[in-house]
Design a protein around this motif. Structure first.
Motif, PDB file in Angstrom:
ATOM      1  N   PRO A  37       0.825  -1.497   0.163  1.00 39.55           N
ATOM      2  CA  PRO A  37       0.285  -0.221   0.575  1.00 39.55           C
ATOM      3  C   PRO A  37       1.022   1.252  -0.077  1.00 39.55           C
ATOM      4  O   PRO A  37       2.124   1.283   0.718  1.00 39.55           O
ATOM      5  CB  PRO A  37      -0.596  -0.075   1.494  1.00 39.55           C
ATOM      6  CG  PRO A  37      -1.272  -1.754   1.660  1.00 39.55           C
ATOM      7  CD  PRO A  37       0.601  -2.323   0.781  1.00 39.55           C
ATOM      8  N   ALA A  38       0.579   2.359  -0.938  1.00 39.48           N
ATOM      9  CA  ALA A  38       1.376   3.316  -0.828  1.00 39.48           C
ATOM     10  C   ALA A  38       1.091   3.862   0.265  1.00 39.48           C
ATOM     11  O   ALA A  38       0.048   4.497   1.073  1.00 39.48           O
ATOM     12  CB  ALA A  38       0.828   4.241  -1.937  1.00 39.48           C
ATOM     13  N   ALA A  39       2.354   4.907   0.836  1.00 37.06           N
ATOM     14  CA  ALA A  39       2.362   6.268   1.673  1.00 37.06           C
ATOM     15  C   ALA A  39       2.472   7.366   1.532  1.00 37.06           C
ATOM     16  O   ALA A  39       2.337   7.662   0.400  1.00 37.06           O
ATOM     17  CB  ALA A  39       4.127   5.250   2.589  1.00 37.06           C
ATOM     18  N   ALA A  40       2.096   7.923   2.001  1.00 37.49           N
ATOM     19  CA  ALA A  40       1.691   9.336   1.564  1.00 37.49           C
ATOM     20  C   ALA A  40       2.725  10.159   1.422  1.00 37.49           C
ATOM     21  O   ALA A  40       3.887  10.208   1.349  1.00 37.49           O
ATOM     22  CB  ALA A  40       1.436  10.173   3.495  1.00 37.49           C
ATOM     23  N   GLY A  41       2.605  10.947   0.237  1.00 35.15           N
ATOM     24  CA  GLY A  41       3.799  11.509  -0.458  1.00 35.15           C
ATOM     25  C   GLY A  41       4.528  10.823  -1.998  1.00 35.15           C
ATOM     26  O   GLY A  41       5.243  11.238  -2.421  1.00 35.15           O
ATOM     27  N   SER A  42       4.054   9.597  -1.973  1.00 35.47           N
ATOM     28  CA  SER A  42       4.607   8.302  -2.581  1.00 35.47           C
ATOM     29  C   SER A  42       5.121   8.656  -3.948  1.00 35.47           C
ATOM     30  O   SER A  42       4.759   9.480  -4.353  1.00 35.47           O
ATOM     31  CB  SER A  42       4.452   6.982  -3.072  1.00 35.47           C
ATOM     32  OG  SER A  42       5.597   6.314  -3.238  1.00 35.47           O
TER      33      SER A  42
END
Length: 146
Positions: A37-42
């Motif tokens: 799952p993508a992290a913030a600001g990836s």
């Protein structure tokens, strides 16, 4: 170059998850080529997972029991591959904050999206909100993936 092979045309591409991924989550790649799952600001978002999946190393972990102690057998294990939609595909995702139709979106925590704001880094734009009327915070709505 006389000819080159076409690798993909259109949608989805299959990836191996590095951890549990749920359909509808924005996913990013990690150094071993797997997704999470993508992290913030990836900067490494590759698209939206269309299916659930888990790491092959954790597949089939532990036995689950019913209320009187009998093992529960599931003939349908969680897959160890996920289909990921990308580039121009429109699908549904969970929004961490309210967004209006037409707003540019960025990755926020745990594979969700939110409005990009006034001065985003162009590398963090993952798509555009296409939900008519917009989406409320913690709501599910349409995104056209960048």
């Amino acid at each position: 170059m006389a000819a080159i092979p076409q690798i993909t045309q259109g949608g989805p591409k299959t990836f191996t998850p590095n951890e549990v991924v749920l359909g509808g989550q924005l996913v990013e790649t990690i150094d071993n080529g797997r997704v999470k799952p993508a992290a913030a600001g990836s900067f490494r978002v590759v698209g939206v997972a269309l299916t659930d999946g888990q790491s092959p190393e954790t597949a089939q972990g532990g036995t689950t029991y019913d209320s009187i102690g009998r093992p529960i057998i599931n003939a349908m294990p969680i897959p160890t591959a996920v289909s990921v939609a990308y580039g121009g595909t429109e699908t549904r995702v969970t929004y961490s904050a309210a967004a209006k139709c037409g707003e540019k979106l960025v990755a926020t925590a745990a594979g969700t999206v939110g409005p990009a704001g006034a001065t985003p880094d162009a590398r963090t734009i993952v798509g555009i909100c296409t939900q008519p009327g917009g989406v409320a915070a913690a709501g599910v709505g349409l995104i056209r993936i960048a």
